[in-house]
Design an enzyme around this catalytic site. Sequence first.
Site, PDB file in Angstrom:
ATOM      1  N   ARG A 179       0.837  -1.211   0.000  1.00  0.00           N
ATOM      2  CA  ARG A 179       0.000   0.000   0.000  1.00  0.00           C
ATOM      3  C   ARG A 179       0.871   1.261   0.000  1.00  0.00           C
ATOM      4  NH1 ARG A 179      -5.233   0.113   2.191  1.00  0.00           N
ATOM      5  NH2 ARG A 179      -4.781   1.895   3.500  1.00  0.00           N
TER       6      ARG A 179
ATOM      7  N   ARG B  31       9.508   5.893  -3.326  1.00  0.00           N
ATOM      8  CA  ARG B  31       9.811   6.845  -4.401  1.00  0.00           C
ATOM      9  C   ARG B  31      11.254   7.298  -4.363  1.00  0.00           C
ATOM     10  NH1 ARG B  31       5.431  10.081  -2.497  1.00  0.00           N
ATOM     11  NH2 ARG B  31       3.501   9.257  -3.412  1.00  0.00           N
TER      12      ARG B  31
ATOM     13  N   ARG C 122      -8.876  -6.493  13.756  1.00  0.00           N
ATOM     14  CA  ARG C 122      -8.061  -5.740  14.693  1.00  0.00           C
ATOM     15  C   ARG C 122      -8.952  -4.641  15.225  1.00  0.00           C
ATOM     16  NH1 ARG C 122      -4.217  -7.482  17.320  1.00  0.00           N
ATOM     17  NH2 ARG C 122      -3.108  -5.492  17.533  1.00  0.00           N
TER      18      ARG C 122
ATOM     19  N   ARG D 251      -0.033   5.602  16.079  1.00  0.00           N
ATOM     20  CA  ARG D 251      -0.009   6.952  15.495  1.00  0.00           C
ATOM     21  C   ARG D 251      -0.419   7.983  16.533  1.00  0.00           C
ATOM     22  NH1 ARG D 251      -2.904   5.327   9.802  1.00  0.00           N
ATOM     23  NH2 ARG D 251      -4.285   4.115  11.110  1.00  0.00           N
TER      24      ARG D 251
ATOM     25  N   GLU E 152      -3.376   6.608  19.004  1.00  0.00           N
ATOM     26  CA  GLU E 152      -4.112   5.444  18.482  1.00  0.00           C
ATOM     27  C   GLU E 152      -3.384   4.168  18.913  1.00  0.00           C
ATOM     28  OE1 GLU E 152      -5.055   5.809  14.281  1.00  0.00           O
ATOM     29  OE2 GLU E 152      -4.900   3.642  14.021  1.00  0.00           O
TER      30      GLU E 152
ATOM     31  N   TYR F 128     -10.295  -4.732   3.163  1.00  0.00           N
ATOM     32  CA  TYR F 128      -9.535  -3.568   3.590  1.00  0.00           C
ATOM     33  C   TYR F 128      -9.768  -2.433   2.582  1.00  0.00           C
ATOM     34  CZ  TYR F 128      -5.154  -1.616   5.655  1.00  0.00           C
ATOM     35  OH  TYR F 128      -4.200  -0.872   6.302  1.00  0.00           O
TER      36      TYR F 128
ATOM     37  N   ASP G 136     -10.482   1.341   1.174  1.00  0.00           N
ATOM     38  CA  ASP G 136     -10.388   2.770   1.464  1.00  0.00           C
ATOM     39  C   ASP G 136     -11.729   3.421   1.120  1.00  0.00           C
ATOM     40  OD1 ASP G 136      -7.821   3.102   2.494  1.00  0.00           O
ATOM     41  OD2 ASP G 136      -6.928   3.004   0.499  1.00  0.00           O
TER      42      ASP G 136
HETATM   43  P1  FAD Z   1     -18.309   1.774   8.453  1.00  0.00           P
HETATM   44  O1  FAD Z   1     -17.831   3.151   8.345  1.00  0.00           O
HETATM   45  O2  FAD Z   1     -17.686   0.824   9.389  1.00  0.00           O
HETATM   46  O3  FAD Z   1     -19.880   1.784   8.574  1.00  0.00           O
HETATM   47  C1  FAD Z   1     -20.618   0.651   8.928  1.00  0.00           C
HETATM   48  C2  FAD Z   1     -21.720   1.098   9.868  1.00  0.00           C
HETATM   49  O4  FAD Z   1     -22.578  -0.016  10.136  1.00  0.00           O
HETATM   50  C3  FAD Z   1     -21.199   1.570  11.218  1.00  0.00           C
HETATM   51  O5  FAD Z   1     -21.616   2.900  11.469  1.00  0.00           O
HETATM   52  C4  FAD Z   1     -21.780   0.579  12.200  1.00  0.00           C
HETATM   53  O6  FAD Z   1     -22.165   1.188  13.434  1.00  0.00           O
HETATM   54  C5  FAD Z   1     -23.018   0.076  11.460  1.00  0.00           C
HETATM   55  N1  FAD Z   1     -23.431  -1.247  11.903  1.00  0.00           N
HETATM   56  C6  FAD Z   1     -22.693  -2.362  11.994  1.00  0.00           C
HETATM   57  N2  FAD Z   1     -23.442  -3.375  12.459  1.00  0.00           N
HETATM   58  C7  FAD Z   1     -24.690  -2.883  12.669  1.00  0.00           C
HETATM   59  C8  FAD Z   1     -25.899  -3.434  13.168  1.00  0.00           C
HETATM   60  N3  FAD Z   1     -25.965  -4.708  13.565  1.00  0.00           N
HETATM   61  N4  FAD Z   1     -26.983  -2.647  13.245  1.00  0.00           N
HETATM   62  C9  FAD Z   1     -26.929  -1.334  12.868  1.00  0.00           C
HETATM   63  N5  FAD Z   1     -25.795  -0.758  12.402  1.00  0.00           N
HETATM   64  C10 FAD Z   1     -24.693  -1.533  12.310  1.00  0.00           C
HETATM   65  N6  FAD Z   1      -9.948   5.215   4.259  1.00  0.00           N
HETATM   66  C11 FAD Z   1      -9.422   6.174   3.452  1.00  0.00           C
HETATM   67  O7  FAD Z   1      -9.792   6.257   2.281  1.00  0.00           O
HETATM   68  N7  FAD Z   1      -8.491   7.072   3.935  1.00  0.00           N
HETATM   69  C12 FAD Z   1      -8.039   7.030   5.215  1.00  0.00           C
HETATM   70  O8  FAD Z   1      -7.211   7.845   5.613  1.00  0.00           O
HETATM   71  C13 FAD Z   1      -8.570   6.023   6.075  1.00  0.00           C
HETATM   72  N8  FAD Z   1      -8.161   5.945   7.351  1.00  0.00           N
HETATM   73  C14 FAD Z   1      -8.692   4.988   8.156  1.00  0.00           C
HETATM   74  C15 FAD Z   1      -8.260   4.946   9.483  1.00  0.00           C
HETATM   75  C16 FAD Z   1      -8.782   4.001  10.347  1.00  0.00           C
HETATM   76  C17 FAD Z   1      -8.310   3.976  11.760  1.00  0.00           C
HETATM   77  C18 FAD Z   1      -9.752   3.068   9.870  1.00  0.00           C
HETATM   78  C19 FAD Z   1     -10.319   2.038  10.791  1.00  0.00           C
HETATM   79  C20 FAD Z   1     -10.182   3.107   8.564  1.00  0.00           C
HETATM   80  C21 FAD Z   1      -9.656   4.055   7.687  1.00  0.00           C
HETATM   81  N9  FAD Z   1     -10.099   4.164   6.373  1.00  0.00           N
HETATM   82  C22 FAD Z   1      -9.554   5.114   5.552  1.00  0.00           C
HETATM   83  C23 FAD Z   1     -11.143   3.268   5.827  1.00  0.00           C
HETATM   84  C24 FAD Z   1     -12.548   3.866   5.940  1.00  0.00           C
HETATM   85  O9  FAD Z   1     -12.875   4.068   7.298  1.00  0.00           O
HETATM   86  C25 FAD Z   1     -13.540   2.882   5.306  1.00  0.00           C
HETATM   87  O10 FAD Z   1     -13.196   2.607   3.979  1.00  0.00           O
HETATM   88  C26 FAD Z   1     -14.994   3.373   5.326  1.00  0.00           C
HETATM   89  O11 FAD Z   1     -15.304   4.094   6.471  1.00  0.00           O
HETATM   90  C27 FAD Z   1     -15.891   2.158   5.230  1.00  0.00           C
HETATM   91  O12 FAD Z   1     -17.230   2.551   5.174  1.00  0.00           O
HETATM   92  P2  FAD Z   1     -18.344   1.453   5.486  1.00  0.00           P
HETATM   93  O13 FAD Z   1     -19.652   2.134   5.296  1.00  0.00           O
HETATM   94  O14 FAD Z   1     -18.071   0.218   4.705  1.00  0.00           O
HETATM   95  O15 FAD Z   1     -18.102   1.021   6.990  1.00  0.00           O
HETATM   96  N1  UDP Z   2       3.462   0.767   7.877  1.00  0.00           N
HETATM   97  C1  UDP Z   2       4.686   0.729   8.501  1.00  0.00           C
HETATM   98  N2  UDP Z   2       5.203   1.864   9.038  1.00  0.00           N
HETATM   99  C2  UDP Z   2       4.561   3.048   8.972  1.00  0.00           C
HETATM  100  C3  UDP Z   2       3.305   3.096   8.310  1.00  0.00           C
HETATM  101  C4  UDP Z   2       2.785   1.943   7.782  1.00  0.00           C
HETATM  102  O1  UDP Z   2       5.288  -0.328   8.596  1.00  0.00           O
HETATM  103  O2  UDP Z   2       5.070   4.047   9.488  1.00  0.00           O
HETATM  104  C5  UDP Z   2       2.905  -0.493   7.330  1.00  0.00           C
HETATM  105  C6  UDP Z   2       1.976  -1.182   8.319  1.00  0.00           C
HETATM  106  O3  UDP Z   2       2.155  -2.587   8.162  1.00  0.00           O
HETATM  107  C7  UDP Z   2       0.607  -0.783   7.845  1.00  0.00           C
HETATM  108  C8  UDP Z   2       0.819  -0.740   6.337  1.00  0.00           C
HETATM  109  O4  UDP Z   2       2.142  -0.238   6.162  1.00  0.00           O
HETATM  110  O5  UDP Z   2      -0.372  -1.712   8.224  1.00  0.00           O
HETATM  111  C9  UDP Z   2      -0.185   0.118   5.586  1.00  0.00           C
HETATM  112  O6  UDP Z   2      -0.109   1.429   6.092  1.00  0.00           O
HETATM  113  P1  UDP Z   2      -1.318   2.437   5.994  1.00  0.00           P
HETATM  114  O7  UDP Z   2      -0.867   3.732   6.537  1.00  0.00           O
HETATM  115  O8  UDP Z   2      -1.832   2.378   4.609  1.00  0.00           O
HETATM  116  O9  UDP Z   2      -2.353   1.765   6.985  1.00  0.00           O
HETATM  117  P2  UDP Z   2      -3.800   2.249   7.465  1.00  0.00           P
HETATM  118  O10 UDP Z   2      -3.878   3.729   7.259  1.00  0.00           O
HETATM  119  O11 UDP Z   2      -4.778   1.497   6.648  1.00  0.00           O
HETATM  120  O12 UDP Z   2      -3.806   1.878   8.900  1.00  0.00           O
END
Ligand code: FAD
Ligand code: UDP
Length: 373
Positions: free
Chosen positions: A169, A173, A246, A277, A303, A351, A353
Amino acid sequence: MYDYLIVGAGLFGAVVARELTDAGKRVLVIDRRDHVAGNTYTERAEGINVHRYGAHIFHTNDPVSWKYVNRFAEFNRYTNSPIADYKGELYSLPFNMYTFNKMWGVVTPEEAAKKIEEQRQEIKGEPRNLEEQAISLVGRDIYEKLIKGYTEKQWGRQCSELPSFIIKRLPVRFTYDNNYFNALYQGIPKGGYTKLVQNMLSGIDTELGTDFLKDRDALRARAGRLIYTGPIDAYFDYSLGHLEYRSLRFETELLDIPNYQGNAVVNYTDRETPWTRLIEHKWFEFGKDEDGNDLPKTVISKEYSMDWHPGDEPYYPVNDEENGRLYREYRQLADREKDVIFGGRLGEYKYYDMDQVVSKALEVSHCLTVPQN
Ligand code: FAD
Ligand code: UDP
């Protein structure tokens, strides 16, 4: 009676709800949380949009999903360039010429490539896991200081036991470009993600604090079809066993200082620091409030990655072989469910985005609203 019940007011549910509604369907959205926007949820504190479930930066190469989200919010020009802190030594991320310069003192791309080439010699053949993949991409020094500890904290297992795609991911560069993403479009919605999702759900019936699995029959009876974005194994009462996730924990503090770390994201890449983070939310919006004024205080979140146990919030699917196999078995059950569509990060155990979620949700909506022959 509704045409569709959508379980989950995250991005997937919200996009499908908007599209179905605009196609003339009657839609009810529910979420067990007390807010919309799923994991992208932001809440306001001291003028700062706090990303409650972790830093979210929208980035994509797909003009369709970019154009789509821009219908519901204006995006700022934020570009993610996190810093890695390894025991007080700071490195630029993702792996770029600034990183190589700090690590080895090299100045030209040729010198950097030579250094990596020397170090990757220890990997023979196709990399079989994340450790081998990382060393083969950037060499052992960077693996030891910037990848090993962080990844082991993040995933709770050894790098040698993780699939290699996770590290792919990250860009590598040989230029002095520290944009974390290889993306044509990137930014943060002005006013926060919650506002963006609220705009998507405008005029659509939404019931919060409602858990589908706790009142399944009554809720199901309110609509012809179901779109489910919760965990797929929970939908089937874990009948084939638990998929692994996780989980995360955030420690958030309001500080009475204007600037804590000078950057939105700092990754702590050593094994000993317990968090992965540290986010300073105001820098996603350049430290300004909506009117362009400097904000006097700051909000930071540490986090922590955690093992997941039933009942915990599932954040990341664990995409190893065993969980992949179990997911495919659940998928077979899902395919047999009549009038139910599984979607999103949890419904598809993927996984994803945000841009991929938007794009997938648009695809699903299209299939449901355009007559198929
Ligand atoms: P969710 O946002 O998980 O929505 C699912 C919803 O369903 C939740 O609100 C939950 O409460 C509800 N639900 C579940 N079960 C039930 C139930 N039984 N009854 C009623 N409601 C229920 N993506 C990026 O593009 N850029 C980023 O920088 C990025 N950073 C991230 C950082 C973290 C820490 C995490 C965890 C994810 C990150 N993502 C990022 C990914 C991004 O969060 C997801 O791609 C996106 O939010 C997924 O949307 P979703 O609707 O599939 O899921
Ligand atoms: N990663 C790492 N060091 C860093 C940042 C990321 O080793 O400083 C690795 C780690 O295994 C992570 C993966 O690269 O799970 C993908 O990183 P990303 O930032 O895309 O993860 P996310 O934002 O989805 O948590």
